[in-house]
Design a protein around this motif. Structure first.
Motif, PDB file in Angstrom:
ATOM      1  N   LEU A 460       0.879  -1.314   0.137  1.00 36.14           N
ATOM      2  CA  LEU A 460       0.018   0.084   0.029  1.00 36.14           C
ATOM      3  C   LEU A 460       0.923   1.095   0.097  1.00 36.14           C
ATOM      4  O   LEU A 460       1.266   1.989   0.990  1.00 36.14           O
ATOM      5  N   PRO A 461       1.220   1.668  -1.236  1.00 38.22           N
ATOM      6  CA  PRO A 461       2.504   2.788  -1.044  1.00 38.22           C
ATOM      7  C   PRO A 461       1.915   3.923  -0.732  1.00 38.22           C
ATOM      8  O   PRO A 461       2.431   4.997  -0.518  1.00 38.22           O
ATOM      9  N   VAL A 462       0.489   4.197  -0.672  1.00 40.74           N
ATOM     10  CA  VAL A 462      -0.009   5.458  -0.509  1.00 40.74           C
ATOM     11  C   VAL A 462       0.096   5.663   1.059  1.00 40.74           C
ATOM     12  O   VAL A 462       0.249   6.845   1.583  1.00 40.74           O
ATOM     13  N   LEU A 463       0.578   4.673   1.843  1.00 42.18           N
ATOM     14  CA  LEU A 463       0.623   4.777   3.363  1.00 42.18           C
ATOM     15  C   LEU A 463       2.131   4.817   3.591  1.00 42.18           C
ATOM     16  O   LEU A 463       2.876   4.672   4.653  1.00 42.18           O
ATOM     17  N   ILE A 481      -0.496  15.145  10.738  1.00 42.36           N
ATOM     18  CA  ILE A 481       0.576  14.133  10.553  1.00 42.36           C
ATOM     19  C   ILE A 481      -0.049  13.620   9.002  1.00 42.36           C
ATOM     20  O   ILE A 481       1.051  12.946   8.277  1.00 42.36           O
ATOM     21  N   GLN A 482      -1.193  13.127   8.894  1.00 44.07           N
ATOM     22  CA  GLN A 482      -1.891  12.995   7.486  1.00 44.07           C
ATOM     23  C   GLN A 482      -1.288  13.779   6.476  1.00 44.07           C
ATOM     24  O   GLN A 482      -0.755  13.135   5.497  1.00 44.07           O
ATOM     25  N   LYS A 483      -1.389  15.129   6.464  1.00 50.67           N
ATOM     26  CA  LYS A 483      -0.924  15.757   5.430  1.00 50.67           C
ATOM     27  C   LYS A 483       0.575  15.856   5.000  1.00 50.67           C
ATOM     28  O   LYS A 483       1.150  15.988   3.947  1.00 50.67           O
ATOM     29  N   LYS A 484       1.405  15.681   6.150  1.00 48.43           N
ATOM     30  CA  LYS A 484       2.713  15.427   6.093  1.00 48.43           C
ATOM     31  C   LYS A 484       3.214  14.074   5.426  1.00 48.43           C
ATOM     32  O   LYS A 484       4.089  14.056   4.587  1.00 48.43           O
ATOM     33  N   LYS A 491      -9.707  10.380   1.804  1.00 53.80           N
ATOM     34  CA  LYS A 491      -9.646  10.772   0.513  1.00 53.80           C
ATOM     35  C   LYS A 491      -8.643  10.143  -0.303  1.00 53.80           C
ATOM     36  O   LYS A 491      -8.868   9.359  -1.280  1.00 53.80           O
ATOM     37  N   ASP A 492      -7.350   9.913   0.409  1.00 50.33           N
ATOM     38  CA  ASP A 492      -6.447   9.050  -0.182  1.00 50.33           C
ATOM     39  C   ASP A 492      -6.411   7.761  -0.050  1.00 50.33           C
ATOM     40  O   ASP A 492      -6.017   6.877  -0.622  1.00 50.33           O
ATOM     41  N   TYR A 493      -6.931   7.196   1.345  1.00 53.43           N
ATOM     42  CA  TYR A 493      -7.078   5.982   1.694  1.00 53.43           C
ATOM     43  C   TYR A 493      -8.300   5.846   2.453  1.00 53.43           C
ATOM     44  O   TYR A 493      -8.735   6.826   3.171  1.00 53.43           O
TER      45      TYR A 493
END
Length: 561
Positions: A460-463, A481-484, A491-493
């Motif tokens: 899961l490269p999104v994470l 932290i999510q934005k960083k 939204k992304d996951y």
């Protein structure tokens, strides 16, 4: 499909050393795609002046199905089809080294075989015995025709260590339903007392195929699969040559073989899997389970001590035998309805939850990473399989085990009818295993093996940039932290499809109710009984929610200024 090679002919010679009589044999490959320890091959070659090694491309298994949820046919994903084709190419290469070749034909296997028997004047038909219901019906049809035509039929048991029918007979006509009772009945395989035949020096030539259209082993594109640019192929290559190479690598470390203990494997190990990854080769018969068994036993004889079943390496082969025997002796083994050994449970019919699980969108990274590995590799560690199967059924989503079975059956390169169905019944606590309160956590189980979340970051490269303290529960990370990490949850996951704590309690309650109903009605449960149980359970839960809301409203009113 590429154009057929026009009538291929390698005429039999009367000077051939195999010619003991004017006879021709047809060897029908399905599983058992190998040369070593192949009793059907050995018997087919014996006394024959011509040998026809045949594989039939079955549209039932191979034909593209554009409406399926992943690329592939109606029965199998592309990874398993490609693995099979690679295995056939390897078989053809090995047959050519022995003076023969693989004859590939296309069509409904029963019709093709019956036509070949007639056109080629075959006197002896040989094929490995198969316990799968599909092949039981097919083989019976072909065998009846062959026998009526005076063709000798030889169908040995060599895909398994034991003949399931023998075990069932020893148990009074019923399959043993516990591993330990199976072991007591099975004992040592009768063939294991003598060395297996693992080498062949040469084979009789292929006879005149007359009007039959003989094909090369097709490629994926030949089968009609066009747009494959986005397909990520499994890293595991098919074939007997690769199977024997992997076997040697696995058995080269005798200490590892002696100390192998299944529960201690690491499900997050992907660069170097913590198991042999021989299951797909056993599934297709590229590797003989009997040869594997004998090689491991030889190592056991020369070490000071070793683990024992059910956790040992031989123990894993015996689990395979256990499920084959249970499946062979149980009508409707692949479904809940009319299956006497399966608990009747009012599973949810929720296609949205099923799709979220299947497509790696549950919002639980450990679960989703496993499902991505399944889709890309067609394989994952057995404990990873346990995690996602428990999550889909009795752990969190309460979706029917048959739905999960269908996804595994399609995507796994080692998908095996008996083992897949048996494991899904086991992991959903529908049969064999009944401790439904023991649940694999979708958060803490993976963390135990891989605290840094490397497995999740890979699949899961999104994470990949999520700090390790949040990698298993990214929804708990502060927005900053999510934005960083460039990964906004929702939204992304995706956000979690359920609250694990609430869902688990609900699943345990439903399992307890279902078990009580099965006990009270002695398993004789109708669809109406299940529907009534589901309805009463939902009504009771709805009343609890309403009562809780009313209580909270009163508390809020009392505490209001």
């Amino acid at each position: 499909m590429r154009a057929a090679i026009q009538p291929f002919s390698l005429h039999c010679s009367t000077s051939n050393k195999f010619m003991a009589s004017n006879s021709s044999s047809l060897l029908w490959f399905r599983k058992g795609i190998r040369i070593h320890d192949n009793p059907a091959l050995e018997y087919a070659a014996k006394g024959a002046n011509c040998l026809y090694p045949v594989f039939v491309i079955d549209p039932h298994y191979m034909k593209p199905n554009p409406s399926a949820f992943s690329p592939g046919s109606s029965r199998a994903g592309l990874n398993r089809i490609q693995f099979l084709l690679e295995s056939l190419v390897d078989l053809d290469m090995n047959l050519k080294k022995l003076g023969s070749r693989l004859l590939v034909l296309h069509g409904e296997p029963g019709e093709v075989l019956i036509r070949c028997l007639e056109e080629w004047n075959v006197k002896k038909l040989c094929f490995e015995y198969d316990t799968d219901p599909y092949y039981q019906a097919l083989d019976s049809r072909v065998q009846n025709h062959a026998s009526a035509a005076g063709v000798e039929v030889f169908s040995p048991v060599s895909h398994t260590l034991f003949n399931p029918a023998d075990i069932i007979q020893k148990n009074g006509g019923r399959p043993p339903l516990s591993y330990q009772s199976f072991l007591k009945l099975a004992g040592e395989p009768s063939w294991a007392r003598a060395p297996l035949s693992t080498t062949v020096s040469s084979l009789p030539p292929v006879g005149d195929t007359r009007r039959s259209q003989i094909l090369d082993v097709p490629t994926i594109r030949d089968l009609g699969y066009e747009d494959m640019g986005k397909v990520e192929w499994t890293p595991f290559r098919g074939g007997e040559t690769e199977a024997l190479k992997r076997l040697e690598e696995s058995l080269s470390n005798k200490d590892w073989v002696a100390k192998f203990e299944k529960p201690k494997g690491d499900p997050s190990a992907f660069l170097k899997p913590a198991t042999t990854v021989l299951s797909p080769y056993l599934k297709f018969g590229c590797l003989s389970s009997r040869y594997f068994y004998q090689r491991v036993q030889d190592i056991y004889k020369n070490v000071k001590g070793h683990t024992t079943p059910p956790v040992s390496l031989v123990g894993q082969l015996l689990w395979r035998e256990f499920f084959y025997t249970a499946a062979f002796g149980t009508p409707n083994f692949d479904r809940m309805k009319d299956n006497k050994i399966c608990k009747q449970i009012p599973w949810k019919d929720d296609n949205e939850l099923l799709a979220a699980w299947r497509d790696a969108r549950t919002g639980f990274p450990w679960i989703d990473a496993i499902m991505v590995q399944l889709r890309k590799w067609g394989w994952m560690h057995h404990l990873a399989r346990h995690s996602v199967a428990c999550f889909l059924t009795r752990g969190d989503l309460f979706v029917h085990w048959e739905k999960g079975r269908d996804v595994f059956e399609r995507l796994l390169i080692d998908s095996d009818w008996a083992i897949n169905n048996g494991n899904w019944m086991w992991l959903s606590c529908s049969s064999f295993f009944y401790q439904y309160n023991r649940i694999y956590s979708p958060v803490t189980f993976g963390k135990k093996y891989d605290p840094n979340g490397d497995y999740i970051r890979h699949f899961l490269p999104v994470l990949k940039d999520m700090p390790k303290q949040y990698i298993y529960e990214p929804w708990t990370a502060p927005l900053s932290i999510q934005k960083k990490a460039k990964c906004i949850i929702g939204k992304d996951y995706p956000e979690p499809v359920v609250s694990h704590d609430i869902a688990t309690k609900d699943c345990r309650r439903k399992m307890a109710e279902a078990y009580e109903l099965n006990k009270r009605l002695n398993g004789m449960i109708s669809e109406d009984d299940l529907e009534n149980l589901k309805r009463s359970s939902e009504e009771e839960q709805s009343q609890k929610v309403q009562t809780k809301r009313k209580r909270q409203t009163i508390i809020d009113w009392i505490q209001a200024p």
